[in-house]
Design a protein around this motif. Structure first.
Motif, PDB file in Angstrom:
ATOM      1  N   THR A 147       0.169  -1.222  -0.087  1.00  0.00           N
ATOM      2  CA  THR A 147       0.054  -0.239   0.335  1.00  0.00           C
ATOM      3  C   THR A 147       0.725   1.287  -0.052  1.00  0.00           C
ATOM      4  O   THR A 147       0.775   2.661  -0.578  1.00  0.00           O
ATOM      5  N   ARG A 148       1.971   0.897   1.225  1.00  0.00           N
ATOM      6  CA  ARG A 148       2.941   2.429   1.114  1.00  0.00           C
ATOM      7  C   ARG A 148       3.467   2.753  -0.445  1.00  0.00           C
ATOM      8  O   ARG A 148       3.636   3.147  -1.548  1.00  0.00           O
ATOM      9  N   THR A 149       3.860   1.561  -0.757  1.00  0.00           N
ATOM     10  CA  THR A 149       4.779   1.433  -2.225  1.00  0.00           C
ATOM     11  C   THR A 149       4.186   1.868  -3.259  1.00  0.00           C
ATOM     12  O   THR A 149       3.890   2.876  -3.712  1.00  0.00           O
ATOM     13  N   ALA A 150       2.818   1.888  -3.534  1.00  0.00           N
ATOM     14  CA  ALA A 150       2.223   2.041  -4.563  1.00  0.00           C
ATOM     15  C   ALA A 150       0.883   3.523  -4.102  1.00  0.00           C
ATOM     16  O   ALA A 150       0.862   4.244  -5.116  1.00  0.00           O
ATOM     17  N   LEU A 151       1.216   3.902  -3.206  1.00  0.00           N
ATOM     18  CA  LEU A 151       0.700   5.384  -2.853  1.00  0.00           C
ATOM     19  C   LEU A 151       1.995   6.476  -3.049  1.00  0.00           C
ATOM     20  O   LEU A 151       1.829   7.619  -3.478  1.00  0.00           O
ATOM     21  N   ASP A 152       3.201   5.730  -2.979  1.00  0.00           N
ATOM     22  CA  ASP A 152       4.577   6.657  -2.987  1.00  0.00           C
ATOM     23  C   ASP A 152       4.437   6.979  -4.827  1.00  0.00           C
ATOM     24  O   ASP A 152       5.356   7.665  -5.601  1.00  0.00           O
ATOM     25  N   VAL A 153       4.234   5.990  -5.602  1.00  0.00           N
ATOM     26  CA  VAL A 153       4.044   5.858  -6.996  1.00  0.00           C
ATOM     27  C   VAL A 153       2.897   7.024  -7.808  1.00  0.00           C
ATOM     28  O   VAL A 153       3.019   7.207  -8.450  1.00  0.00           O
ATOM     29  N   VAL A 154       1.136   6.159  -7.287  1.00  0.00           N
ATOM     30  CA  VAL A 154       0.560   7.241  -7.977  1.00  0.00           C
ATOM     31  C   VAL A 154      -0.148   8.586  -6.880  1.00  0.00           C
ATOM     32  O   VAL A 154      -0.595   9.100  -7.455  1.00  0.00           O
ATOM     33  N   GLY A 155       0.743   8.692  -5.620  1.00  0.00           N
ATOM     34  CA  GLY A 155       0.576   9.982  -5.178  1.00  0.00           C
ATOM     35  C   GLY A 155      -0.663   9.615  -3.919  1.00  0.00           C
ATOM     36  O   GLY A 155      -2.084   8.530  -4.127  1.00  0.00           O
ATOM     37  N   ARG A 156      -1.224  10.918  -3.325  1.00  0.00           N
ATOM     38  CA  ARG A 156      -2.010  11.011  -2.288  1.00  0.00           C
ATOM     39  C   ARG A 156      -3.379  11.238  -2.456  1.00  0.00           C
ATOM     40  O   ARG A 156      -2.926  12.355  -2.863  1.00  0.00           O
ATOM     41  N   VAL A 157      -4.150  10.667  -1.666  1.00  0.00           N
ATOM     42  CA  VAL A 157      -5.579  12.235  -2.275  1.00  0.00           C
ATOM     43  C   VAL A 157      -5.240  13.033  -1.606  1.00  0.00           C
ATOM     44  O   VAL A 157      -5.387  12.875   0.289  1.00  0.00           O
ATOM     45  N   ASN A 158      -6.240  14.393  -1.770  1.00  0.00           N
ATOM     46  CA  ASN A 158      -5.814  15.309  -1.260  1.00  0.00           C
ATOM     47  C   ASN A 158      -7.782  16.125  -0.313  1.00  0.00           C
ATOM     48  O   ASN A 158      -8.303  16.265  -1.666  1.00  0.00           O
ATOM     49  N   ARG A 159      -7.495  15.590   0.623  1.00  0.00           N
ATOM     50  CA  ARG A 159      -8.630  15.795   1.159  1.00  0.00           C
ATOM     51  C   ARG A 159      -9.778  17.271   0.898  1.00  0.00           C
ATOM     52  O   ARG A 159     -10.955  17.268   1.107  1.00  0.00           O
ATOM     53  N   VAL A 160      -9.112  17.918   0.426  1.00  0.00           N
ATOM     54  CA  VAL A 160      -9.957  19.002   0.475  1.00  0.00           C
ATOM     55  C   VAL A 160      -9.993  19.528  -1.374  1.00  0.00           C
ATOM     56  O   VAL A 160     -10.861  19.672  -1.568  1.00  0.00           O
ATOM     57  N   THR A 161      -8.896  19.240  -2.110  1.00  0.00           N
ATOM     58  CA  THR A 161      -8.920  19.014  -3.625  1.00  0.00           C
ATOM     59  C   THR A 161      -9.709  17.456  -4.574  1.00  0.00           C
ATOM     60  O   THR A 161     -10.626  17.587  -5.350  1.00  0.00           O
ATOM     61  N   GLY A 162      -9.576  16.372  -3.559  1.00  0.00           N
ATOM     62  CA  GLY A 162     -10.039  15.264  -4.128  1.00  0.00           C
ATOM     63  C   GLY A 162      -9.335  14.708  -5.035  1.00  0.00           C
ATOM     64  O   GLY A 162      -9.161  13.431  -5.885  1.00  0.00           O
ATOM     65  N   THR A 163      -7.967  15.102  -4.965  1.00  0.00           N
ATOM     66  CA  THR A 163      -7.279  15.079  -6.526  1.00  0.00           C
ATOM     67  C   THR A 163      -5.958  14.322  -5.710  1.00  0.00           C
ATOM     68  O   THR A 163      -5.501  14.821  -4.452  1.00  0.00           O
ATOM     69  N   ARG A 164      -4.935  13.377  -6.149  1.00  0.00           N
ATOM     70  CA  ARG A 164      -4.274  12.720  -6.026  1.00  0.00           C
ATOM     71  C   ARG A 164      -2.625  13.736  -6.547  1.00  0.00           C
ATOM     72  O   ARG A 164      -2.562  14.889  -6.963  1.00  0.00           O
ATOM     73  N   GLU A 165      -1.963  14.082  -4.779  1.00  0.00           N
ATOM     74  CA  GLU A 165      -0.909  15.034  -5.405  1.00  0.00           C
ATOM     75  C   GLU A 165       0.475  13.635  -4.746  1.00  0.00           C
ATOM     76  O   GLU A 165       0.410  12.792  -4.111  1.00  0.00           O
ATOM     77  N   GLY A 166       1.604  14.438  -5.018  1.00  0.00           N
ATOM     78  CA  GLY A 166       3.448  14.254  -4.731  1.00  0.00           C
ATOM     79  C   GLY A 166       3.648  12.341  -5.471  1.00  0.00           C
ATOM     80  O   GLY A 166       4.265  11.967  -4.997  1.00  0.00           O
TER      81      GLY A 166
END
Length: 346
Positions: A147-166
């Motif tokens: 899960t951490r590996t995938a999130l580091d690659v695809v980014g985490r969802v910004n709860r304010v904008t609803g888009t993935r970042e980082g």
């Protein structure tokens, strides 16, 4: 009073019109990819050790970049139209006005658009797949859970904008390596490596205090903070990539369409090639190419290339096949002129 614009002013107007659209189209394509990612599918494949399956689950395909293809097409056609509209009135020996038009369906025009856009998008997708695969392999080898590996690659969802970042989607493979090294530096706890992170131009400086605190304590930056810091660094690199593509592709489209527009009139017999000259115009900027400064004012015939001090033959700025050292970040353009007296006499 009607003020006649200089060639540079006309060119700057075209750049200001099309460059933001090309840059935005690239970012829209990346947003389309990340917003359609289903994290669970990627994690399931990583849990099985199926790296290729995880990459495929991100749907990094060429169709996602059609907005970029369309933005380049509009810049190319806009440049062609502006070129013929900017040509002074041409007349034949009888004094009759010669009609000139931009033909977007001309073979040379269609060939440039097809070859340039398809090669660009293929290169982006191929390099993107390499960057993502490398990052996934590195994450699992590091011992991170899927899960951490995938999130580091695809980014985490910004709860304010609803888009993935980082994430790494949209970055080149080289930029992906930059993010990986930055992550290693932050986790190292070594003062020299932590200081090296602070030298990275695209870092988010709001986290510098936390990094300096780690240097003083000679300890790693906490893992949770590293994910956030590396993510903001990746966002900075994505902005750089978008700016680079926006500038380079706009100048490439405008340069090609101008040259092809003149070539069309020559092929139709409305202008003679030996009456057309082109002059290299350097645009001052913060980090100029010394070679291009030396080329300022270099004048050649239409069918002859400019010659850089290192011997490189350049048909026009950003022409296909010209080495990247003469194109990436370059803001030069060619000014074309017709010798009307010679045109009439000949």
């Amino acid at each position: 009073m009607l003020v006649r614009l200089t060639p540079r002013q006309r060119f700057d107007i075209l750049v200001s019109q099309f460059e933001p659209a090309v840059r935005a189209a690239f970012l829209d394509a990346i947003d389309d990819i990340t917003s359609n990612i289903v994290l669970r599918r990627i994690v399931e494949r990583l849990e099985r050790g199926d790296i290729n399956g995880a990459v495929q689950a991100m749907h990094l395909d060429e169709a996602a970049f059609r907005p970029l293809d369309e933005a380049i097409r509009q810049a190319f056609n806009g440049g062609g139209v502006a070129t013929v509209e900017g040509m002074p009135t041409l007349r034949d020996p009888s004094g009759h006005r010669i009609v000139v038009r931009w033909d977007a369906r001309n073979l040379a025009a269609e060939t440039w658009l097809r070859d340039h856009s398809s090669q660009l998008i293929t290169d982006i997708v191929t390099d993107q797949q390499v960057a993502v695969r490398t990052a996934l392999e590195a994450g699992l080898a590091r011992g991170d859970n899927p899960t951490r590996t995938a999130l580091d690659v695809v980014g985490r969802v910004n709860r304010v904008t609803g888009t993935r970042e980082g994430g790494l989607v949209g970055l080149t493979s080289v930029q992906g390596e930059y993010v990986a090294r930055a992550r290693q530096e932050l986790l190292s706890g070594e003062p020299d490596q932590l200081r090296n992170y602070l030298s990275r131009a695209r870092r988010d400086k709001r986290f510098d205090a936390a990094v300096r605190k780690a240097i003083e304590a000679r300890k790693p930056v906490p893992a949770d903070a590293v994910g956030k810091i590396a993510g903001r660094y990746a966002d900075g690199l994505l902005k750089l990539r978008a700016d680079t593509i926006g500038l380079h592709e706009t100048f490439a489209a405008l340069g090609a369409s101008k040259d092809i527009a003149f070539r069309q009139q020559i092929e139709k017999g409305k202008v003679r090639a030996d009456t057309v000259t082109k002059t290299w115009r350097h645009t001052p900027q913060e980090h100029p190419r010394i070679q291009h400064i030396a080329m300022q004012g270099q004048k050649v015939q239409f069918d002859q290339p400019f010659i850089a001090p290192d011997g490189t033959a350049i048909p026009y700025p950003h022409a296909p096949g010209v080495p990247a050292r003469h194109t990436l970040g370059c803001k030069c353009f060619a000014e074309y002129k017709i010798d009307f007296v010679a045109q009439l006499v000949r």
